[in-house]
Design a protein around this motif. Structure first.
Motif, PDB file in Angstrom:
ATOM      1  N   SER A 100       0.720  -1.008  -0.165  1.00  0.00           N
ATOM      2  CA  SER A 100       0.481  -0.187  -0.026  1.00  0.00           C
ATOM      3  C   SER A 100       1.132   0.905  -0.532  1.00  0.00           C
ATOM      4  O   SER A 100       1.714   1.572   0.663  1.00  0.00           O
TER       5      SER A 100
ATOM      6  N   THR B 264       1.457   5.594  -0.974  1.00  0.00           N
ATOM      7  CA  THR B 264       0.703   6.863  -1.299  1.00  0.00           C
ATOM      8  C   THR B 264       1.488   8.150  -2.346  1.00  0.00           C
ATOM      9  O   THR B 264       2.839   7.842  -1.638  1.00  0.00           O
TER      10      THR B 264
ATOM     11  N   GLU C  59       1.542  11.633  -4.420  1.00  0.00           N
ATOM     12  CA  GLU C  59       1.593  12.640  -4.509  1.00  0.00           C
ATOM     13  C   GLU C  59       1.927  13.376  -5.873  1.00  0.00           C
ATOM     14  O   GLU C  59       2.595  13.071  -6.299  1.00  0.00           O
TER      15      GLU C  59
ATOM     16  N   THR D 159      -7.739   9.583  -4.284  1.00  0.00           N
ATOM     17  CA  THR D 159      -8.966   9.910  -3.818  1.00  0.00           C
ATOM     18  C   THR D 159      -8.360  10.977  -2.816  1.00  0.00           C
ATOM     19  O   THR D 159      -9.689  11.917  -1.854  1.00  0.00           O
TER      20      THR D 159
ATOM     21  N   ILE E 284      -3.993  13.115  -4.659  1.00  0.00           N
ATOM     22  CA  ILE E 284      -3.244  12.151  -3.882  1.00  0.00           C
ATOM     23  C   ILE E 284      -4.145  10.272  -4.279  1.00  0.00           C
ATOM     24  O   ILE E 284      -5.203  11.094  -5.073  1.00  0.00           O
TER      25      ILE E 284
ATOM     26  N   ASN F 218      -3.903   6.605  -4.305  1.00  0.00           N
ATOM     27  CA  ASN F 218      -3.612   4.931  -3.380  1.00  0.00           C
ATOM     28  C   ASN F 218      -3.271   4.604  -4.155  1.00  0.00           C
ATOM     29  O   ASN F 218      -3.705   4.215  -4.924  1.00  0.00           O
TER      30      ASN F 218
END
Length: 488
Positions: free
Chosen positions: A244, A246, A248, A340, A358, A360
């Motif tokens: 997982s 993230t 940006e 998201t 952002i 995911n």
């Protein structure tokens, strides 16, 4: 004319060879399911049902802001366990890590064998504010009604904690003695990452040099109508979980008045980058745990589907195309992109000087964070957009050929005789990833039979478990303890 006849003969011969080879592959496909064995022992059903019901009533809720956690509820829950499982607390060694993560050591007869670990967590997610009235029974009532136990934690994951302890209590009452050490490990913050629970348990055990043959956590379940062409329920045992991360995407530049906009604004450029990422997804690849899943279920399929999967080397592009049609199956074969959050602007008539989004990502095993970042940058093709990424890569992939997996598969088959038990890739996160560093293999399996509606209730409204399912979960934990202790 002779050339045409020769060409037709060659084509017919090749077609005949193709049919012979593909039919041979289909007809010789062997089942990878063990034969079920007789389930050991009976369970004190009333005690088990009432204990889970009472366990649900403790509001052991995890919050990202840990200051909101009511630790008195956690203390009360631990005291409740001591009262509910007297033999476990008398005969097993209990250690509290960080005050709230629980480690029970059940000493075996043979210290030369590596131990096994059964782990679950007793924290639960909050009930979304404003949805309380939508529950048929209060989410922390533990109501027993309609052959079900209701409340937060009945599926995720007090059923695992109480189920394991019920199994241990029952085996102890029958005088059972394991050959190897067994650790029962229960985290208290899995829903917010497990950093103070499972991670600290692992750190503590690692310092002592304790390694496991395998660790079993929650994860996949026995799901109805899961695989096309398979009429039986399929029990999926997670052998890995996706990473997982993230990412940006951000851009800075001159703003200005909205009456004189540039052709390419900051918002437009970020929106365009997101559009490119959604249009040009990560490549699909039927490999790893997903390939293993279909190898296990293919022999149980209807003939047409069996023919396709038995000859995957020919039909793989077709299979991938089919899997990509549904989000759930698409996520099995590629790293996923999910925008998201979008930030930009404060005033309706002013162009923002900054814009960001952002995204995911859930990473397939084998995909690194650096590779994912490179893919994003090449796909959006805009040097002015800065890309940063942080998170975790997928966990290691555990063996499907070892006795570890076979013990779990056999145990599940003993309890759910009709189910097809297979490995798979887990999308969500679990505490199992923390144990990777001290276990030869980690597996993820919640031994209950669920519908798609049940899956939606795990963190949603009206979470509940049927009593039949819950009792079978206890039986499974008894079976896996016994099966694992048969092995060298």
């Amino acid at each position: 004319m002779k050339k045409i006849k020769l060409s037709l003969m060659i084509t017919a011969s090749l077609l005949l060879v193709f049919i012979i080879v593909t039919m041979f592959n289909t007809l010789t496909l062997q089942s990878r399911q063990p034969s079920p064995k007789h389930v050991n022992g009976s369970i004190k059903e009333d005690h088990a049902i009432n204990t889970l019901s009472k366990a649900i009533q403790f509001k052991t809720v995890s919050y990202q802001d840990r200051s909101k956690m009511d630790l008195k509820e956690f203390d009360s829950f631990i005291s409740f366990l001591e009262l509910s499982f007297p033999m476990v607390h008398e005969e097993l060694e209990l250690e509290k890590v960080n005050g709230y993560a629980l480690v029970y050591k059940w000493k075996g007869n043979d210290s030369t064998k590596l131990p096994i670990g059964l782990t679950s967590h007793y924290d639960v997610v909050p009930v979304l504010e404003g949805t309380e009235a939508n529950w048929e029974h209060d989410p922390f009532s533990g109501t027993i009604a309609e052959g079900k136990i209701w409340g937060r934690g009945t599926l995720d994951d007090k059923i695992g904690v109480i189920g394991v302890l019920e199994a241990a209590e029952h085996l102890l009452s029958e005088g059972y003695q394991p050959s190897r050490d067994i650790y029962l490990m229960f985290g208290h913050d899995e829903e917010i990452g497990g950093d103070k629970g499972a991670a600290m348990i692992v750190s503590t055990l690692n310092e002592r040099g304790i390694k496991f043959d395998f660790v079993l956590d929650e994860g996949g379940a026995i799901v109805e109508n899961m695989v096309p062409g398979v009429n039986k329920p399929v029990g999926v045992v997670g052998v890995s979980e996706k990473g997982s991360a993230t990412a940006e995407l951000s851009i800075e530049g001159s703003g200005g008045h909205s009456s004189q906009p540039k052709d390419r604004t900051n918002i437009g450029r970020i929106a365009g980058a997101i559009a490119k990422l959604e249009k040009n997804q990560f490549p699909a690849d039927l490999r790893g745990p997903v390939e293993d899943l279909f190898e296990f279920v293919a022999p149980e399929m209807s003939f047409g589907m069996k023919y396709v999967f038995a000859n995957k080397f020919i039909f793989e592009p077709v299979i991938e195309k089919i899997l990509l049609k549904q989000p759930a199956s698409a996520a099995l074969i590629r790293t996923t992109i999910a925008p998201t959050i979008f930030h930009a602007g404060e005033q309706y008539n002013a162009l923002p000087e900054k814009a960001s989004a952002i995204v995911n990502l859930r990473l397939m095993p084998g995909d690194s964070l650096e590779e994912v970042k490179d893919f994003i940058e090449k796909t959006i093709d805009d040097e002015d957009i800065k890309v940063t990424i942080e998170g975790s890569e997928a966990s290691g992939v555990s063996s499907i050929d070892s006795w570890h997996f076979k013990s779990i598969q056999q145990s599940a088959k003993n309890v759910y005789e009709e189910a097809v038990i297979a490995p798979y890739l887990m999308f969500a996160g679990s505490d199992a990833k923390h144990y990777d560093s001290i276990a030869e293999n980690t597996y993820r399996f919640l031994p209950v039979q669920l519908t798609s509606e049940d899956l939606n209730r795990m963190h949603g409204t009206n979470e509940h478990i049927s009593i039949e399912n819950y009792l079978k979960a206890i039986s499974f934990y008894m079976e896996v303890i016994i099966e694992a202790n048969k092995e060298q």
